[in-house]
Scaffold this motif. Sequence first.
Motif, PDB file in Angstrom:
ATOM      1  N   LEU A  39       0.827  -1.202   0.000  1.00  0.00           N
ATOM      2  CA  LEU A  39       0.000   0.000   0.000  1.00  0.00           C
ATOM      3  C   LEU A  39       0.865   1.257   0.000  1.00  0.00           C
ATOM      4  O   LEU A  39       0.370   2.367  -0.046  1.00  0.00           O
ATOM      5  CB  LEU A  39      -0.920  -0.016   1.230  1.00  0.00           C
ATOM      6  CG  LEU A  39      -2.293   0.597   1.053  1.00  0.00           C
ATOM      7  CD1 LEU A  39      -3.083  -0.105  -0.014  1.00  0.00           C
ATOM      8  CD2 LEU A  39      -3.055   0.572   2.362  1.00  0.00           C
ATOM      9  N   MET A  82       9.617  -4.414   7.741  1.00  0.00           N
ATOM     10  CA  MET A  82       8.528  -4.318   8.715  1.00  0.00           C
ATOM     11  C   MET A  82       7.453  -5.378   8.489  1.00  0.00           C
ATOM     12  O   MET A  82       6.883  -5.902   9.434  1.00  0.00           O
ATOM     13  CB  MET A  82       7.929  -2.914   8.678  1.00  0.00           C
ATOM     14  CG  MET A  82       8.923  -1.868   9.181  1.00  0.00           C
ATOM     15  SD  MET A  82       8.271  -0.192   9.269  1.00  0.00           S
ATOM     16  CE  MET A  82       7.264  -0.265  10.740  1.00  0.00           C
ATOM     17  N   LEU A  88       4.544  -7.161  10.727  1.00  0.00           N
ATOM     18  CA  LEU A  88       3.551  -6.162  11.107  1.00  0.00           C
ATOM     19  C   LEU A  88       2.473  -6.064  10.035  1.00  0.00           C
ATOM     20  O   LEU A  88       2.648  -6.531   8.918  1.00  0.00           O
ATOM     21  CB  LEU A  88       4.255  -4.815  11.299  1.00  0.00           C
ATOM     22  CG  LEU A  88       5.248  -4.848  12.461  1.00  0.00           C
ATOM     23  CD1 LEU A  88       6.214  -3.682  12.389  1.00  0.00           C
ATOM     24  CD2 LEU A  88       4.514  -4.837  13.787  1.00  0.00           C
ATOM     25  N   ASN A  89       1.372  -5.434  10.419  1.00  0.00           N
ATOM     26  CA  ASN A  89       0.228  -5.314   9.515  1.00  0.00           C
ATOM     27  C   ASN A  89       0.607  -4.542   8.241  1.00  0.00           C
ATOM     28  O   ASN A  89       1.018  -3.386   8.288  1.00  0.00           O
ATOM     29  CB  ASN A  89      -0.886  -4.587  10.255  1.00  0.00           C
ATOM     30  CG  ASN A  89      -2.129  -4.446   9.427  1.00  0.00           C
ATOM     31  OD1 ASN A  89      -2.070  -4.082   8.262  1.00  0.00           O
ATOM     32  ND2 ASN A  89      -3.254  -4.751  10.018  1.00  0.00           N
ATOM     33  N   ILE A  91      -1.157  -3.370   5.747  1.00  0.00           N
ATOM     34  CA  ILE A  91      -1.968  -2.212   5.363  1.00  0.00           C
ATOM     35  C   ILE A  91      -1.436  -0.967   6.072  1.00  0.00           C
ATOM     36  O   ILE A  91      -1.215   0.079   5.464  1.00  0.00           O
ATOM     37  CB  ILE A  91      -3.448  -2.435   5.741  1.00  0.00           C
ATOM     38  CG1 ILE A  91      -4.019  -3.603   4.928  1.00  0.00           C
ATOM     39  CG2 ILE A  91      -4.272  -1.172   5.520  1.00  0.00           C
ATOM     40  CD1 ILE A  91      -5.428  -3.989   5.318  1.00  0.00           C
ATOM     41  N   VAL A  92      -1.186  -1.104   7.368  1.00  0.00           N
ATOM     42  CA  VAL A  92      -0.758   0.048   8.155  1.00  0.00           C
ATOM     43  C   VAL A  92       0.644   0.488   7.752  1.00  0.00           C
ATOM     44  O   VAL A  92       0.911   1.683   7.571  1.00  0.00           O
ATOM     45  CB  VAL A  92      -0.802  -0.289   9.664  1.00  0.00           C
ATOM     46  CG1 VAL A  92      -0.603   0.966  10.470  1.00  0.00           C
ATOM     47  CG2 VAL A  92      -2.098  -0.944  10.029  1.00  0.00           C
ATOM     48  N   VAL A  93       1.552  -0.479   7.599  1.00  0.00           N
ATOM     49  CA  VAL A  93       2.921  -0.128   7.218  1.00  0.00           C
ATOM     50  C   VAL A  93       2.924   0.566   5.853  1.00  0.00           C
ATOM     51  O   VAL A  93       3.563   1.610   5.665  1.00  0.00           O
ATOM     52  CB  VAL A  93       3.820  -1.383   7.165  1.00  0.00           C
ATOM     53  CG1 VAL A  93       5.201  -1.010   6.655  1.00  0.00           C
ATOM     54  CG2 VAL A  93       3.932  -2.028   8.529  1.00  0.00           C
ATOM     55  N   LEU A  95       0.543   2.183   4.355  1.00  0.00           N
ATOM     56  CA  LEU A  95      -0.062   3.508   4.450  1.00  0.00           C
ATOM     57  C   LEU A  95       0.934   4.508   5.029  1.00  0.00           C
ATOM     58  O   LEU A  95       1.064   5.632   4.550  1.00  0.00           O
ATOM     59  CB  LEU A  95      -1.293   3.415   5.344  1.00  0.00           C
ATOM     60  CG  LEU A  95      -2.237   4.569   5.231  1.00  0.00           C
ATOM     61  CD1 LEU A  95      -2.843   4.578   3.845  1.00  0.00           C
ATOM     62  CD2 LEU A  95      -3.316   4.451   6.279  1.00  0.00           C
ATOM     63  N   ALA A  96       1.658   4.077   6.069  1.00  0.00           N
ATOM     64  CA  ALA A  96       2.646   4.970   6.690  1.00  0.00           C
ATOM     65  C   ALA A  96       3.710   5.347   5.668  1.00  0.00           C
ATOM     66  O   ALA A  96       4.144   6.499   5.600  1.00  0.00           O
ATOM     67  CB  ALA A  96       3.282   4.294   7.900  1.00  0.00           C
ATOM     68  N   LEU A  97       4.121   4.381   4.838  1.00  0.00           N
ATOM     69  CA  LEU A  97       5.146   4.679   3.838  1.00  0.00           C
ATOM     70  C   LEU A  97       4.614   5.609   2.751  1.00  0.00           C
ATOM     71  O   LEU A  97       5.351   6.448   2.228  1.00  0.00           O
ATOM     72  CB  LEU A  97       5.694   3.387   3.230  1.00  0.00           C
ATOM     73  CG  LEU A  97       6.622   2.608   4.162  1.00  0.00           C
ATOM     74  CD1 LEU A  97       7.003   1.277   3.563  1.00  0.00           C
ATOM     75  CD2 LEU A  97       7.872   3.415   4.478  1.00  0.00           C
TER      76      LEU A  97
END
Lengths: 326, 359
Positions: A39, A82, A88-89, A91-93, A95-97
């Motif tokens: 993502l 990550m 780690l999740n 989707i979240v990683v 999105l953060a990137l």
Amino acid sequence: MADVAWIESVLSGAVQAGTVYLLASLGEVYAERSGILNLGLEGMMILGVAVSFIFTNALGHGAALLVTMLVGGLIALILAFMAVSLRLNQIVVGLALTLFGLGLSGFITSAEIRKGILLSLNPNLSEAALVTQQAPKLPNIAIPVLSDIPLIGEPLFNQNILVYLSYILAIVMWFVLFRTRFGLSLRSVGENPAMADAMGVNVYLMRYIATVIGGMLGALAGAYLFIGYQPFWQEGMTQGRGFISLALVILATWSPLRAILGAYLFGGVEVLQFRLQLLGVGAQTPQFLLMLPYLVTIATLTLLSFEGVKKRIGVPAALATPYSRE
Amino acid sequence: MRSAIPLIRVQRRLEVPRRVSAAVSAFFILLSFAAAALIFELMGVSSVATFGVIASVFTNPNLLLQAILRGLPIGLAALGLSIAFRMNFWNIGAEGQLYMGMFAATGVVLLHEYQGLIAEPLVIVFMVLASFVAGGLYCALSAALKAKMGVNEVLTTLMLNYIAILFVDFLVYGPWRDPKGFNFPLSIQFPDYARLGFVLGSPSYEGLAMLLVVAFLVYGLMRHTTLGFEMRVVGESPEVAKHAGISYAKALIIGGFISGGLAGIAGFSVVSGIIGRLRPRASPGYGYTAIIVAFLALLNPWLIIPASIFFGGLIVAGDLIQASLKLPFAAVQIFQSIIFLFIIAGEFMKRYRIIVSWR
């Protein structure tokens, strides 16, 4: 004859706009085949735009393309670390990137900081090169004979080098994925990592490789968007093209060859939007036309979710699932 | 015998004690500060000066009130997201839902200005309600597509963000443009009765009160109602929910509606509390920052309040460093995303124990 010229220019536009999607979704096909949902693609793409903008002006096209892919690969390495090593999740990683890429691209392209970077790369730059929002576009290279084919010759074979690269990549990446041992390992890691592990495939390594390929091509798509298509910098100019590429991967049923059709379809939607504007549709308020790519994406995702279709397309079973031996 | 190379093993923690969780979070936030400082220095920007500006926001009472105000839309949207994320519904669309909320709130003001159907003190009530419904329906659309057909909500909510932003562009460039506004793409300025802060005198005070009330409601909903229980079960395991006779679709759509509704109210707070009119690109990404805040606060409604004020302060600092240090606003975006990355990485430390042995 005027009609033929018109069709040729529309097709040519669809290929030019579609190449952004093609490069990005080719990389994402590999990442997702290995089980990694990236993502962060949108962020890698916009960073590719920003880096190619700066490096083209400082050192020329060749250096820009190399550095762009390097940067995309590095960001993807963070994602791989990550998502694969730390489990780690995704989707979240991702999105953060993406947020990181959007921020960093805005930061390095802001006037003062860009000037500093440009001067440190090439102290001899003229004042004009330090403040320009543009960069020289990649030249078109007409391929002899092939570009003379009526109707499709111009659109397919009178383009710049990155468009040709995307053709070659689509074919080579399809071959590697479905006809080589490496491709088999890559697919097995995304389907059933425990089984692949038992067969002696290094699950983590395969996922790292696929993710980094995805990041490099995502950034390359950004570089193409800038120096190959619209060489005028605007903050956030990818406008969700990275996210749309994620949807395209589903439409392509995770196949590099089918990604070509999907990419040109979306390229076509983009061109249609410009053409309609030229014809005077929505001249005052073009916003509804600009919504088209997003609406088409939602419609596509919905159509692909109908029961009958869903059974046939076969999403990689371990997509977005971390693997550990425990 | 001791070998030269330490053996590093990771072991899964069965349970995460609160103490560990808090310590890990604090440590990783500090780490993110260090990483951001490193990036700033690499770019030739003084990190001391940058952090000095950020610190000044929280020590100066006037700037702190600003931080609370800018944190308001972030906090409201994050409260909504905390509901969605508890259901395992990956609503990345708070930004778009926020724009729909701005649209609806502005619509009520224009309707009253030109048609005058309701009493003036009621206008703000209708603005809140309308923005809740608009944001809610917008999110419920993605929730329904997921519940009924299994369409991936991450991508649909993301696409709807771009559509909502363009829709608001259309309104302010088109039919809602202020006829006396010298052709700028702006709506009319809101009259006082449509502005947050009309009662208590300051939008920051009213905003903080609003944030506390909504946090209380979200806490109550999730902890003490059947619906909240059902939504949590759906999030833990759709299978269990099915066996318990809970309708997955119903929980998801209602939960999605509330989640988006709160983002819609966040949009109301932007036009009524911060700007006082509708303009294009009125949000500098409040809806995306809200995702970071929801995670930083571990989806806990009470923790969302201080976390959103902190991020509101970062936005205020972003405006200040633009003026005083000639740095782009993007510096703040980098800082935000690095905090996000480190909070996520901290999750690993909470879930696993690292054991180093010299054997």
